[in-house]
Scaffold this active site. Structure first.
Site, PDB file in Angstrom:
ATOM      1  N   LYS A  35       0.845  -1.200   0.000  1.00  0.00           N
ATOM      2  CA  LYS A  35       0.000   0.000   0.000  1.00  0.00           C
ATOM      3  C   LYS A  35       0.883   1.254   0.000  1.00  0.00           C
ATOM      4  O   LYS A  35       2.076   1.189   0.291  1.00  0.00           O
ATOM      5  CB  LYS A  35      -0.930  -0.007   1.211  1.00  0.00           C
ATOM      6  N   ARG A 130     -11.557   0.688  14.099  1.00  0.00           N
ATOM      7  CA  ARG A 130     -11.536   1.401  12.823  1.00  0.00           C
ATOM      8  C   ARG A 130     -12.552   0.738  11.891  1.00  0.00           C
ATOM      9  O   ARG A 130     -13.654   1.229  11.714  1.00  0.00           O
ATOM     10  CB  ARG A 130     -10.128   1.370  12.212  1.00  0.00           C
ATOM     11  N   TYR A 253      15.378  29.908   8.253  1.00  0.00           N
ATOM     12  CA  TYR A 253      14.175  30.685   8.539  1.00  0.00           C
ATOM     13  C   TYR A 253      13.949  30.803  10.043  1.00  0.00           C
ATOM     14  O   TYR A 253      13.999  29.818  10.775  1.00  0.00           O
ATOM     15  CB  TYR A 253      12.955  30.031   7.895  1.00  0.00           C
TER      16      TYR A 253
END
Length: 365
Positions: A35, A130, A253
């Site tokens: 998958k 699930r 940053y």
């Protein structure tokens, strides 16, 4: 010259891992789980090394069709089943096996006009909450499936929630054993963790996923360090610039990193748009010239910075391993507060992927 970042896939390591799982699985047959585009490794890339599998398990119809196009004629299992009744035409056309986890799916198969029966994996919810039939509804689902001429072989399936933890599999296995006594079905229970650590779960089929690719189901490399499993993916790049810092200089940053003294940092051609985790903090391990060091500052879209203090000879062009055989992806993931699963499957499409088979062809050429 192309940008130096690339992912190398070792088919030799993948074959080796499948062989180890075969030894651990005993008599059980193996669904190799591919998958998420084979956990980021690429289905077409890994297929040559996994053809000794007994079947392939995945989620996406396009990936199932791709396997058929690659020449795979054996079983393919849809782990989430199908999503609407019209999908049954593809399941029949490409001879797929489907998980069935709800009564609407079961009704769709029973009421479909099919030319041949479809094999199904009847999924029970054993605590994951699930997908899956409630345990007290499973028998009714089995009776309905068994009575339909549209359904061929039926296998009992579940997914363990805690096979990689101290909780283990005792409670779900007690449930499965009680249910199985009422229904004479083959069983497919074991995920990667259960395949490695709970042989009582192996039954008729196992479903190894992350372990095939040489990463740990628990997210801790130490847990599989003595198994003989080998990392399959190596993400690498190079130093493309070097910056000398003075005390107080900041990096990246937001200036999250501030140099405490004179220091050299290397800029690596890899960033979050390549799949490296943007949230990786300073201190996340990296190898430069084979020497372990760490990133500094904020990961950018296309670049990250590393401390060159431990490797003073490093400079522009020095090789960098972001993860691989010498630096387990699980170690990088733990430093970044995530799992190796995420890093591998998040490899960006723009990163070139080569296999050791490709590299061998290049060398011969």
């Amino acid at each position: 010259m192309p940008r130096p970042v690339q992912a190398e896939i070792s088919l030799a390591a993948l074959r080796h891992n499948l062989g180890l799982i075969r030894q651990k699985a005993g008599r059980a047959r193996i669904w190799s789980v591919v998958k998420a585009n084979a956990y980021g490794h690429g289905i077409a890339n890994v297929f040559p090394a996994l053809q000794n599998s007994d079947g392939f398990a995945l989620l996406d119809f396009n990936e199932a069709i791709r396997l058929r196009e690659l020449g795979w004629q054996g079983p393919i299992l849809l782990l989430e089943g199908f999503f609407e009744p019209d999908d049954l035409a593809l399941i029949e056309q490409y001879q797929l096996t489907t998980a069935v986890h709800s009564f609407w799916q079961l009704a769709a198969i029973v009421n479909a006009r099919l030319r041949r029966p479809i094999d199904i994996y009847l999924k029970v919810n054993s605590g994951m909450n699930r997908l899956g039939f409630a345990p007290d509804r499973l028998h009714a689902a089995w009776l309905e499936a068994s009575a339909s001429s549209n359904i061929g072989d039926i296998t009992l399936m579940t997914h363990f929630a805690s096979a990689d933890s101290e909780t283990g599999v005792a409670a779900p296995m007690a449930l499965i054993n009680a249910l199985g006594a009422e229904m004479p079905l083959s069983h497919c229970l074991a995920n990667s963790a259960a395949t490695l650590w709970h042989p009582q779960t192996h039954a008729d089929w196992v479903r190894p996923g992350i372990v095939l690719y040489g990463a740990s189901p628990s997210g801790r490399w130490q847990d599989i360090a003595d198994t003989g499993l080998k990392p399959v993916m190596r993400l690498s790049s190079q130093i493309i610039a070097v910056q000398p810092l003075q005390p107080g200089d900041r990096v990246g940053y937001g200036g999250r990193y501030c140099a405490a003294g004179s220091q050299r940092i290397g800029i690596v051609a890899c960033g979050y748009a390549d799949g490296y985790p943007r949230h990786a903090p300073g201190g996340t391990p990296v190898l430069v010239d084979g020497v372990k060091t760490a990133i500094v500052g904020t990961v950018s879209m296309d670049m990250l910075a590393v401390d060159l203090t431990p490797c003073p000879a490093a400079g522009i062009g020095s090789p960098v391993e972001l993860w691989g055989a010498a630096l387990p992806v699980d170690d990088v993931a733990r430093a970044a507060g995530t799992l190796g699963y995420e890093l591998l499957s998040a490899l960006a499409p723009r990163v070139p992927v080569v296999t050791d088979q490709n590299l061998e062809v290049r060398m011969r050429g």
